[in-house]
Design a protein around this motif. Structure first.
Motif, PDB file in Angstrom:
ATOM      1  N   ASN A   1       1.025  -1.308   0.270  1.00 57.53           N
ATOM      2  CA  ASN A   1       0.065   0.140   0.037  1.00 57.53           C
ATOM      3  C   ASN A   1       0.966   1.265   0.053  1.00 57.53           C
ATOM      4  O   ASN A   1       0.392   2.428  -0.223  1.00 57.53           O
TER       5      ASN A   1
ATOM      6  N   TRP B   1      -6.834  -1.440   9.715  1.00 55.92           N
ATOM      7  CA  TRP B   1      -6.988   0.097   9.915  1.00 55.92           C
ATOM      8  C   TRP B   1      -6.605   0.539  11.334  1.00 55.92           C
ATOM      9  O   TRP B   1      -5.822   1.368  11.742  1.00 55.92           O
TER      10      TRP B   1
ATOM     11  N   LYS C   1      -2.947   0.839  11.854  1.00 58.60           N
ATOM     12  CA  LYS C   1      -2.958   2.285  11.478  1.00 58.60           C
ATOM     13  C   LYS C   1      -2.670   2.188   9.970  1.00 58.60           C
ATOM     14  O   LYS C   1      -1.727   3.141   9.665  1.00 58.60           O
ATOM     15  N   LEU C   2      -2.976   1.395   9.268  1.00 59.28           N
ATOM     16  CA  LEU C   2      -2.539   1.464   7.701  1.00 59.28           C
ATOM     17  C   LEU C   2      -3.958   1.504   6.909  1.00 59.28           C
ATOM     18  O   LEU C   2      -4.876   1.062   7.393  1.00 59.28           O
ATOM     19  N   VAL C   3      -4.039   2.398   5.918  1.00 59.88           N
ATOM     20  CA  VAL C   3      -4.990   2.238   5.058  1.00 59.88           C
ATOM     21  C   VAL C   3      -4.648   1.402   3.906  1.00 59.88           C
ATOM     22  O   VAL C   3      -3.790   1.574   3.339  1.00 59.88           O
TER      23      VAL C   3
ATOM     24  N   GLY D   1      -3.618   0.463  -1.346  1.00 61.53           N
ATOM     25  CA  GLY D   1      -4.063   1.182  -0.359  1.00 61.53           C
ATOM     26  C   GLY D   1      -5.182   2.348  -0.964  1.00 61.53           C
ATOM     27  O   GLY D   1      -5.325   3.275  -0.390  1.00 61.53           O
ATOM     28  N   ASN D   2      -5.514   1.958  -2.338  1.00 59.16           N
ATOM     29  CA  ASN D   2      -6.236   2.960  -2.922  1.00 59.16           C
ATOM     30  C   ASN D   2      -7.770   2.483  -2.889  1.00 59.16           C
ATOM     31  O   ASN D   2      -8.467   1.778  -3.320  1.00 59.16           O
TER      32      ASN D   2
ATOM     33  N   ASN E   1       2.052   7.159  15.315  1.00 59.11           N
ATOM     34  CA  ASN E   1       0.841   6.345  15.204  1.00 59.11           C
ATOM     35  C   ASN E   1       0.989   4.898  15.329  1.00 59.11           C
ATOM     36  O   ASN E   1      -0.058   4.150  15.677  1.00 59.11           O
ATOM     37  N   PHE E   2       2.286   4.301  14.980  1.00 61.26           N
ATOM     38  CA  PHE E   2       2.495   3.043  15.144  1.00 61.26           C
ATOM     39  C   PHE E   2       3.053   2.479  16.407  1.00 61.26           C
ATOM     40  O   PHE E   2       3.381   1.365  16.797  1.00 61.26           O
TER      41      PHE E   2
ATOM     42  N   TRP F   1      -3.575  10.315   4.725  1.00 58.77           N
ATOM     43  CA  TRP F   1      -4.528   9.148   4.768  1.00 58.77           C
ATOM     44  C   TRP F   1      -4.215   8.586   3.153  1.00 58.77           C
ATOM     45  O   TRP F   1      -4.122   7.749   2.937  1.00 58.77           O
ATOM     46  N   GLU F   2      -4.627   9.576   2.395  1.00 62.52           N
ATOM     47  CA  GLU F   2      -4.503   9.214   0.882  1.00 62.52           C
ATOM     48  C   GLU F   2      -3.311   9.096   0.176  1.00 62.52           C
ATOM     49  O   GLU F   2      -3.143   8.350  -0.906  1.00 62.52           O
TER      50      GLU F   2
ATOM     51  N   LYS G   1      -1.156   6.545   3.011  1.00 60.44           N
ATOM     52  CA  LYS G   1      -1.783   5.413   3.576  1.00 60.44           C
ATOM     53  C   LYS G   1      -1.788   5.062   4.955  1.00 60.44           C
ATOM     54  O   LYS G   1      -1.404   4.134   5.512  1.00 60.44           O
ATOM     55  N   LEU G   2      -1.526   6.292   5.748  1.00 58.52           N
ATOM     56  CA  LEU G   2      -1.506   6.251   7.208  1.00 58.52           C
ATOM     57  C   LEU G   2      -2.769   6.652   7.944  1.00 58.52           C
ATOM     58  O   LEU G   2      -3.295   7.637   7.448  1.00 58.52           O
ATOM     59  N   VAL G   3      -3.013   5.788   8.813  1.00 60.62           N
ATOM     60  CA  VAL G   3      -4.172   6.192   9.846  1.00 60.62           C
ATOM     61  C   VAL G   3      -3.497   7.149  10.697  1.00 60.62           C
ATOM     62  O   VAL G   3      -2.871   6.652  11.595  1.00 60.62           O
ATOM     63  N   VAL G   4      -3.994   8.563  10.911  1.00 63.68           N
ATOM     64  CA  VAL G   4      -3.529   9.378  12.094  1.00 63.68           C
ATOM     65  C   VAL G   4      -4.728  10.052  12.445  1.00 63.68           C
ATOM     66  O   VAL G   4      -5.732  10.243  11.640  1.00 63.68           O
TER      67      VAL G   4
ATOM     68  N   GLY H   1      -2.449   7.550  16.162  1.00 68.36           N
ATOM     69  CA  GLY H   1      -3.515   7.167  15.083  1.00 68.36           C
ATOM     70  C   GLY H   1      -4.940   6.735  15.845  1.00 68.36           C
ATOM     71  O   GLY H   1      -5.380   5.936  15.117  1.00 68.36           O
TER      72      GLY H   1
ATOM     73  N   LEU I   1     -13.255   5.480  13.371  1.00 68.21           N
ATOM     74  CA  LEU I   1     -13.163   5.349  11.818  1.00 68.21           C
ATOM     75  C   LEU I   1     -14.653   5.437  11.371  1.00 68.21           C
ATOM     76  O   LEU I   1     -14.761   5.875  10.227  1.00 68.21           O
TER      77      LEU I   1
END
Lengths: 313, 313
Positions: free
Chosen positions: A44, A267, A271-273, A304-305, B44-45, B267-268, B271-274, B304, B308
């Motif tokens: 991703n 997620w 914490k990964l998209v 990760g799209n 976030n990890f 995020w986009e 590709k990280l959730v923060v 993170g 959601l």
């Protein structure tokens, strides 16, 4: 028929300067939940957000200089169109991407932003194919299939090659299976570079053509494609199926709710998209815990799209 | 008043066995958009999903054996309560976490899952403080403040220490600023271990107490807290403000829409959730591009932990 060890090794070296060496991440929490030791290869984070860049690069690099001058063409409404456009740009080659009139504007813009020349076809597969054939005829461009092309298959497998370099002792590698390029390529590298490493495909029940194909021994197709894992709707092809038949241990099928739950775990806990297709292998591990208990399991997080405004949770 | 180089170095070594050495990630796309060279420290990890684990660990480790036996107490409706519970569990110490009756059940469960003993207070700060004081009195437990405690401040700064080890040539490090623990700690390590590295705080306009405090020279407070960055609603304290006043170059304020846009980019594109607070430094870089043009800029992605089902995009 099966590419040699030298051939796949050369491909890995060939594409390396053009891709990210993506990290392999782990999660104590997901290890606890699964009972296995999980190693997530983060494609991703790859350029354009998915592993597909790898196969596109390798396929273009294997063309003759004359072919490169005339450019490449594919038809795609998804990641491979973007991947081919970006790979071609990096290699100084023209890319024609045939996209159906039904494709979202944002995907057409993404291909254009990578320098791809977009040709809009009608919404049917026939229309896409005839538009592609026309470009091959008129421009002399080479058609590259997203998953049923040996150089694409080998290229996709390089993610597993890197994973096996970072974690040489894996007992399993799991990938999602759609068109079969990623699974076939992964099986090749695991065969040559994984010591006793088994390769397992993970597939939604809703599009279980690969599972049925392995059972029957011939390529089966999906008659409906009602899955959230939109990258996995396509069928296997005659180039990758022989590899999968020979080198893949088994295919595990999962329910749609299992895919969504696994996606949410990745997620929330990692914490990964990731896109839904990427969550299918984790869903498979959680479904078949006995098979993976206390084993070292590599998982290719394929991409990760995802549209953040349309999440399933 | 200002902790010595030896003291902060010892803290980094002390907590290292109990935290993840989080990776530093980069993004060509965000470099292109910002005009800077960005290095994202992925807290976030971190364990429990945020840097707060670091300060909690260091503060508990600095207690006497007798104090450790009696346990620790804090009041928190957010990440620090979870961090203290988990840090205490790792170190074999009891943790009492006072949480307001208005706290979401999911947060109370998270503290309990880390072994924290939850005490529910009334919803006001006074009620939380009196409940905490009661536990100190009755149990002999040591009260630890989430941000205005020198050992917590030093512990939070260890993320910047690792970042500066991985990227020694940074021109800037940016952190969000709420209670001032992360910013103060980061400033300490940048002072001792960053060669010419400036530290900049990033803050929502809606809660710009740190900006106003640096202007006036005394601790200012927020009278309203209408920001999406829910980790940044608190005010500076008398332990961290002197460090911030002495060692932080400037505070950049950003609008709420800028925070959401920066969060969406992370995020986009990465590709990280923060969580929203984590996006405030990137929003600051994008707002003040001239200051950071072609510079090497470290950004602490602080956490993170986000719901959601309640995303702002």
């Amino acid at each position: 028929m099966i590419p040699s060890k030298q051939l796949v090794r050369e491909a890995a070296d060939r594409i390396a300067p053009f891709v990210h060496r993506t990290p392999v991440l782990t999660s104590h929490l997901l290890d606890d939940i699964s009972g296995a030791h999980l190693y997530f290869k983060c494609e991703n984070f790859q350029k354009m957000g998915a592993f597909k860049m790898r196969g596109a690069l390798n396929a273009i690099q294997q063309l003759s200089e004359e072919q490169k001058k005339a450019g490449v063409v594919t038809h795609s409404s998804g990641n491979f169109g973007q991947a081919l456009a970006l790979a071609a740009k990096n290699l100084g080659v023209k890319a024609y991407i045939v996209m159906p009139s039904s494709a979202p504007a944002v995907k057409i813009e993404a291909v254009k932003s990578y320098g791809g020349m977009v040709k809009i076809s009608g919404p049917t597969l026939e229309s896409r194919e005839s538009e592609s054939a026309k470009i091959v005829r008129e421009k002399g461009a080479t058609f590259l299939h997203p998953s049923n092309d040996m150089n694409v298959i080998i290229g996709q497998g390089t993610a597993a090659y890197e994973l096996l370099q970072d974690q040489p002792g894996l007992d399993f590698v799991l990938t999602p299976v759609g068109g079969g390029g990623l699974l076939g390529g992964t099986a090749l590298y695991a065969h040559y570079y994984g010591s006793e490493c088994k390769v397992v495909g993970a597939e939604p029940y809703e599009v279980d053509d690969a599972y049925r194909s392995l059972k029957s021994g011939k390529i089966e197709i999906n008659t409906s494609t009602n899955t959230i894992a939109d990258g996995l709707k396509t069928n296997l092809g005659d180039k990758n199926f022989p590899i999968i038949k020979k080198m893949v241990s088994n295919i595990i099928r999962v329910e749609e709710e299992e895919i969504i739950a696994a996606m949410q775990l990745i997620w929330e806990r990692m914490k990964l998209v990731v896109e839904p297709s990427s969550a299918v292998p984790l869903a498979a591990v959680l479904r078949e815990k006995e098979q993976f208990n206390d084993k070292k399991v590599g998982i290719i997080l394929s991409g990760g799209n995802v549209d953040l405004t349309k999440l399933p949770f």
